[in-house]
Design an enzyme around this catalytic site. Sequence first.
Site, PDB file in Angstrom:
ATOM      1  N   GLU A 244     -11.567 -15.386  13.927  1.00 50.97           N
ATOM      2  CA  GLU A 244     -12.005 -15.806  15.265  1.00 50.97           C
ATOM      3  C   GLU A 244     -12.902 -17.052  15.233  1.00 50.97           C
ATOM      4  O   GLU A 244     -12.732 -17.954  16.046  1.00 50.97           O
ATOM      5  CB  GLU A 244     -12.740 -14.668  15.975  1.00 50.97           C
ATOM      6  CG  GLU A 244     -11.841 -13.563  16.489  1.00 50.97           C
ATOM      7  CD  GLU A 244     -10.913 -14.004  17.622  1.00 50.97           C
ATOM      8  OE1 GLU A 244     -11.116 -15.092  18.204  1.00 50.97           O
ATOM      9  OE2 GLU A 244      -9.958 -13.257  17.915  1.00 50.97           O
TER      10      GLU A 244
ATOM     11  N   HIS B  27      -4.708 -18.680  18.165  1.00 54.81           N
ATOM     12  CA  HIS B  27      -4.253 -17.859  17.043  1.00 54.81           C
ATOM     13  C   HIS B  27      -2.910 -18.281  16.449  1.00 54.81           C
ATOM     14  O   HIS B  27      -2.755 -18.374  15.223  1.00 54.81           O
ATOM     15  CB  HIS B  27      -4.135 -16.396  17.477  1.00 54.81           C
ATOM     16  CG  HIS B  27      -5.422 -15.649  17.501  1.00 54.81           C
ATOM     17  ND1 HIS B  27      -6.102 -15.296  16.355  1.00 54.81           N
ATOM     18  CD2 HIS B  27      -6.160 -15.182  18.538  1.00 54.81           C
ATOM     19  CE1 HIS B  27      -7.210 -14.641  16.672  1.00 54.81           C
ATOM     20  NE2 HIS B  27      -7.276 -14.562  17.993  1.00 54.81           N
TER      21      HIS B  27
ATOM     22  N   HIS C 159      -5.988 -18.286  24.708  1.00 58.64           N
ATOM     23  CA  HIS C 159      -6.663 -17.958  23.448  1.00 58.64           C
ATOM     24  C   HIS C 159      -5.649 -17.544  22.384  1.00 58.64           C
ATOM     25  O   HIS C 159      -5.738 -17.983  21.223  1.00 58.64           O
ATOM     26  CB  HIS C 159      -7.661 -16.831  23.687  1.00 58.64           C
ATOM     27  CG  HIS C 159      -8.293 -16.306  22.439  1.00 58.64           C
ATOM     28  ND1 HIS C 159      -9.285 -16.976  21.764  1.00 58.64           N
ATOM     29  CD2 HIS C 159      -8.066 -15.162  21.739  1.00 58.64           C
ATOM     30  CE1 HIS C 159      -9.650 -16.282  20.700  1.00 58.64           C
ATOM     31  NE2 HIS C 159      -8.931 -15.167  20.659  1.00 58.64           N
TER      32      HIS C 159
ATOM     33  N   SER D 292      -9.671 -22.456  20.745  1.00 59.90           N
ATOM     34  CA  SER D 292      -9.265 -22.258  22.144  1.00 59.90           C
ATOM     35  C   SER D 292     -10.432 -22.479  23.103  1.00 59.90           C
ATOM     36  O   SER D 292     -10.310 -22.190  24.297  1.00 59.90           O
ATOM     37  CB  SER D 292      -8.704 -20.843  22.345  1.00 59.90           C
ATOM     38  OG  SER D 292      -9.674 -19.854  22.024  1.00 59.90           O
TER      39      SER D 292
END
Length: 353
Positions: A267, A227, A222, A286
């Site tokens: 997010e 990110h 993730h 992700s």
Amino acid sequence: MSHIESRLGRCETGYDFYVEFICETEGLLDQLTQKLEEISCSVSLMTEGGRGNRVPWFPRSIRDLDKFSNRVLSMGAELSSDHPGFTDPVYRERRAQFADIAIKYRYGEPIPRVEYTENEINTWNEIFTQLSTLFPTHACREFNRNFPLLVENCGYRVGNIPQLADVSNFLKECTGFSLRPVAGLLSSRDFLAGLAFRVFHSTQYIRHHSKPMYTPEPDICHELIGHVPLFADKKFAEFSQEIGLASLGVSDEYIKKLATMYWFTIEFGMCKQEGELRAYGAGLLSSFGELQYCLTDKPSVLPLDAEVTCNTEYPITEFQPTYFVAEDFESAKKNIRLFVCLFYLCCCCCCCC
């Protein structure tokens, strides 16, 4: 008094004054505050020990992140009973090793390198391979521009899990962002405070190999796949830092609203490019399943509006029913600034009343 400085006001209409001092005379602080309130729009007091009042402690330098980076709320070395790795003693021991690395880490030290196991690398391989097929058609252009650079410079490939140290050094050169190992989930206040200093708290562990397409918590897939590529983009880095700066010293109620803004942007944010919807949120980039789902007609899609977005409820264990769309990262940043300005104007009006 040990320090005083003036800064352009947060709403760019006037000036803020920041003063450091020690007050040991009983009652003098209240008298001083009263006098300042007579000539100021608002007065806020910050105390190291949390005594007296009003503004929660917040980090004033990047080294202050050492004071809270170990305050993990959940997961870390301890797993809940519904975690896929809960009954796996080898996985639990491995998680404890990663937690130990994060707990011992201090600012300025090199991030310890990790030798990943065959199981861990195979899990990375499956996630990396499947997501890579979607990025050209589902991810925003900034992500697709930076992802090949990570392949070239940081070891993003099948058969290798990149090291946080290498990725952090690359980000520093690109935008000044850096990574810091963390054992698990931080509070929203602590996590956002890191962004104010362009520090992203990143896990080093990977999800359990039994469910490579599911994780109940952030893991290295993730962090590094979702990110990192956009932290290498200047405008996105500025936008992320804006959210972090807005979190420093504010109330718990305001932290909740900022955390919601973070959720629906960094997010699970989406944007429009060439008339098409594209994903820029790490939770989407992700997740093989949700990255496909978000571009269907099943979820509702609304324009990013800070006042609406920050008050929207969201689920954390299922695909999002609603996504907010920004025109670009610059407009998202302006949304955050407007939200911050409205918040401080509200505070000033309350003080005046």
